[in-house]
Write a protein that holds these residues in place. Structure first.
Motif, PDB file in Angstrom:
ATOM      1  N   GLY A   1      33.050  33.340  11.721  1.00 25.51           N
ATOM      2  CA  GLY A   1      33.794  33.417  12.972  1.00 25.51           C
ATOM      3  C   GLY A   1      34.277  32.047  13.417  1.00 25.51           C
ATOM      4  O   GLY A   1      33.647  31.030  13.136  1.00 25.51           O
ATOM      5  N   THR A   2      35.386  32.039  14.117  1.00 25.00           N
ATOM      6  CA  THR A   2      35.829  30.793  14.727  1.00 25.00           C
ATOM      7  C   THR A   2      34.899  30.482  15.901  1.00 25.00           C
ATOM      8  O   THR A   2      34.243  31.377  16.448  1.00 25.00           O
ATOM      9  N   ALA A   3      34.839  29.204  16.289  1.00 23.38           N
ATOM     10  CA  ALA A   3      33.966  28.805  17.402  1.00 23.38           C
ATOM     11  C   ALA A   3      34.297  29.629  18.645  1.00 23.38           C
ATOM     12  O   ALA A   3      33.406  30.119  19.352  1.00 23.38           O
ATOM     13  N   GLN A   4      35.584  29.807  18.878  1.00 21.60           N
ATOM     14  CA  GLN A   4      36.033  30.551  20.053  1.00 21.60           C
ATOM     15  C   GLN A   4      35.549  32.007  20.011  1.00 21.60           C
ATOM     16  O   GLN A   4      35.038  32.536  21.002  1.00 21.60           O
ATOM     17  N   ALA A   5      35.693  32.649  18.847  1.00 26.60           N
ATOM     18  CA  ALA A   5      35.305  34.061  18.729  1.00 26.60           C
ATOM     19  C   ALA A   5      33.789  34.205  18.848  1.00 26.60           C
ATOM     20  O   ALA A   5      33.290  35.144  19.482  1.00 26.60           O
ATOM     21  N   LEU A   6      33.038  33.285  18.257  1.00 25.15           N
ATOM     22  CA  LEU A   6      31.577  33.384  18.326  1.00 25.15           C
ATOM     23  C   LEU A   6      31.094  33.182  19.758  1.00 25.15           C
ATOM     24  O   LEU A   6      30.131  33.813  20.194  1.00 25.15           O
ATOM     25  N   ALA A   7      31.805  32.316  20.488  1.00 27.65           N
ATOM     26  CA  ALA A   7      31.444  32.116  21.893  1.00 27.65           C
ATOM     27  C   ALA A   7      31.770  33.361  22.718  1.00 27.65           C
ATOM     28  O   ALA A   7      31.041  33.728  23.640  1.00 27.65           O
ATOM     29  N   ARG A   8      32.852  34.042  22.345  1.00 29.32           N
ATOM     30  CA  ARG A   8      33.276  35.211  23.106  1.00 29.32           C
ATOM     31  C   ARG A   8      32.415  36.438  22.813  1.00 29.32           C
ATOM     32  O   ARG A   8      32.332  37.360  23.610  1.00 29.32           O
ATOM     33  N   HIS A   9      31.787  36.471  21.639  1.00 27.61           N
ATOM     34  CA  HIS A   9      30.978  37.631  21.245  1.00 27.61           C
ATOM     35  C   HIS A   9      29.553  37.212  20.892  1.00 27.61           C
ATOM     36  O   HIS A   9      29.140  37.311  19.734  1.00 27.61           O
ATOM     37  N   PRO A  10      28.789  36.759  21.886  1.00 27.11           N
ATOM     38  CA  PRO A  10      27.440  36.272  21.588  1.00 27.11           C
ATOM     39  C   PRO A  10      26.554  37.366  20.975  1.00 27.11           C
ATOM     40  O   PRO A  10      25.642  37.063  20.208  1.00 27.11           O
ATOM     41  N   ASP A  11      26.847  38.648  21.274  1.00 32.68           N
ATOM     42  CA  ASP A  11      26.031  39.735  20.716  1.00 32.68           C
ATOM     43  C   ASP A  11      26.211  39.870  19.211  1.00 32.68           C
ATOM     44  O   ASP A  11      25.404  40.497  18.534  1.00 32.68           O
TER      45      ASP A  11
ATOM     46  N   MET B   1      21.529  35.069  21.457  1.00 28.37           N
ATOM     47  CA  MET B   1      21.395  34.483  20.116  1.00 28.37           C
ATOM     48  C   MET B   1      22.593  33.597  19.829  1.00 28.37           C
ATOM     49  O   MET B   1      23.669  33.805  20.362  1.00 28.37           O
ATOM     50  N   GLN B   2      22.377  32.661  18.999  1.00 29.40           N
ATOM     51  CA  GLN B   2      23.390  31.640  18.735  1.00 29.40           C
ATOM     52  C   GLN B   2      23.844  31.664  17.283  1.00 29.40           C
ATOM     53  O   GLN B   2      23.106  32.089  16.410  1.00 29.40           O
ATOM     54  N   PRO B   3      25.061  31.166  17.017  1.00 26.33           N
ATOM     55  CA  PRO B   3      25.457  30.930  15.624  1.00 26.33           C
ATOM     56  C   PRO B   3      24.528  29.883  15.017  1.00 26.33           C
ATOM     57  O   PRO B   3      23.854  29.150  15.741  1.00 26.33           O
TER      58      PRO B   3
END
Lengths: 244, 244
Positions: free
Chosen positions: B57-67, B1-3
């Protein structure tokens, strides 16, 4: 007993106050082997342990605690303020001799319960790995600093512990043994050295695996783990109960 | 799933960020029934409990935690910084619904172990008596806030606890019963509500004396007492063990 008679209260510029104040810095504590303890409770314990080098108190505090005031130096409120770290130090600050002992001396007393703190950093939990005499740690120990043998070593050596007849248990959230299980089987009733790791990183793998058992505190619920202070309180309580 | 796709990162001035940021203030938490949880661990638990209203979330954090990132709003580092209280929030802050339940609902589930915190003030120990949703308390709970029934009442009422079949034990350093003794006699194996008092003052006398037993944690050594967190950890562990 009375405070030193006829002495005008020391100020922030009195040399003894200036020297004592430096003990807020770790470097000065390490160079002198001394540290500060504040408040009547800590001062009382330090006096009982024979570790007080100098005691400073406001006139009010010395009047309120005549049992502590023998030989004390009166200080101004301002001087007390620079010696104390807490907002309400209750008027008393003592310069104490650091009571740590060599490992051999501590083990020669045949302790049945030893806590080994490996790279613990939060002074509220145990003193930083390198300086258990900073003010926050002294306060957090609530006097125990003065009547528990304290040993500082540059590395963790398990052989001397085992040589003193202690089993070595590592507190580890992922341990294969369970504290309740060890209590049930009677294993906790053996003299024990507990290893506790840092709040952030736990025990280094090599240290945990060198222990006789890696032991987790059973968690009856969904929490992932306990914080270090809670886990240590539970492990040491369970051991003390089993060792009665 | 994506932001959420195609959304430019929110800034400190984006209305949703401005509104969320207000939840650092207790008044706003109480008016809205919402609070903030930060870091991937707390956010994951809050999502599991179905309590997340909005996730930033920051872009980096959202990328790191896709779940965790489904439906999340991307925010700038600066916006994340004003939403978070800790220095290293790991890029994620959630607006959550306060999960507290009425006493009757919690007791209807027939809990076997209940902790009652009477005027506890240090958020690191349990949340202030009045606001368990301040940031320090949410962090200190390490996720347990999201899967333990939390009840807030203006006063301590023992009758409903007893009505739910719970014995009432007061943790009291001067208690006449001893935790080891209650474990030995099997009394700890009964469903129990523990009463814990404040760090500074302990339990009010009237509350302690209204309990079925006043229980001290045995201290094998010279320390005068345990701090609240250690005493509570030991009492609750001993009960949980007896209730297995």
């Amino acid at each position: 007993m009375q405070p030193r008679p006829g002495v005008a209260p020391f100020t922030v510029r009195t040399p003894r106050v200036v020297a004592a104040r430096r003990l807020h810095r770790r470097r000065d504590r390490e160079e002198t082997g001394r540290f500060l303890a504040e408040g009547p409770q800590a001062v009382r314990e330090a006096l009982r342990a024979g570790l007080v080098v100098e005691l400073f108190g406001t006139a009010q505090a010395l009047a309120r605690h005549p049992d502590l005031s023998a030989g004390a130096y009166p200080v101004t409120d301002e001087a007390l303020g620079v010696l104390a770290e807490t907002v309400a130090p209750q008027g008393l600050v003592a310069v104490c001799t650091a009571p740590d002992v060599p490992l051999e001396s501590a083990l020669a007393r045949q302790p049945r319960l030893v806590a080994v703190l490996v790279e613990v950093r939060d002074p509220g939990n145990a003193g930083t790995a390198v300086d258990p005499y900073n003010g926050k740690c002294v306060r957090a120990s609530a006097g125990s600093l003065f009547h528990v043998d304290l040993v500082r070593t540059p590395s963790v050596e398990l052989d001397p512990l085992r040589g003193a007849g202690l089993q070595v248990l590592a507190a580890d959230p992922y341990g294969d043994a369970d504290l309740d299980g060890l209590a049930d089987t009677g294993e906790l009733a053996r003299p024990t050295a507990w290893l506790f790791g840092s709040e952030a990183h736990g025990l280094p793998d090599a240290v945990a695996h060198a222990a006789d058992r890696r032991v987790r505190v059973p968690i009856h619920g969904q929490a992932e783990s306990l914080n270090l202070a809670a886990a240590a309180a539970v492990c040491l309580y369970a051991s003390a109960r089993a060792l009665r």
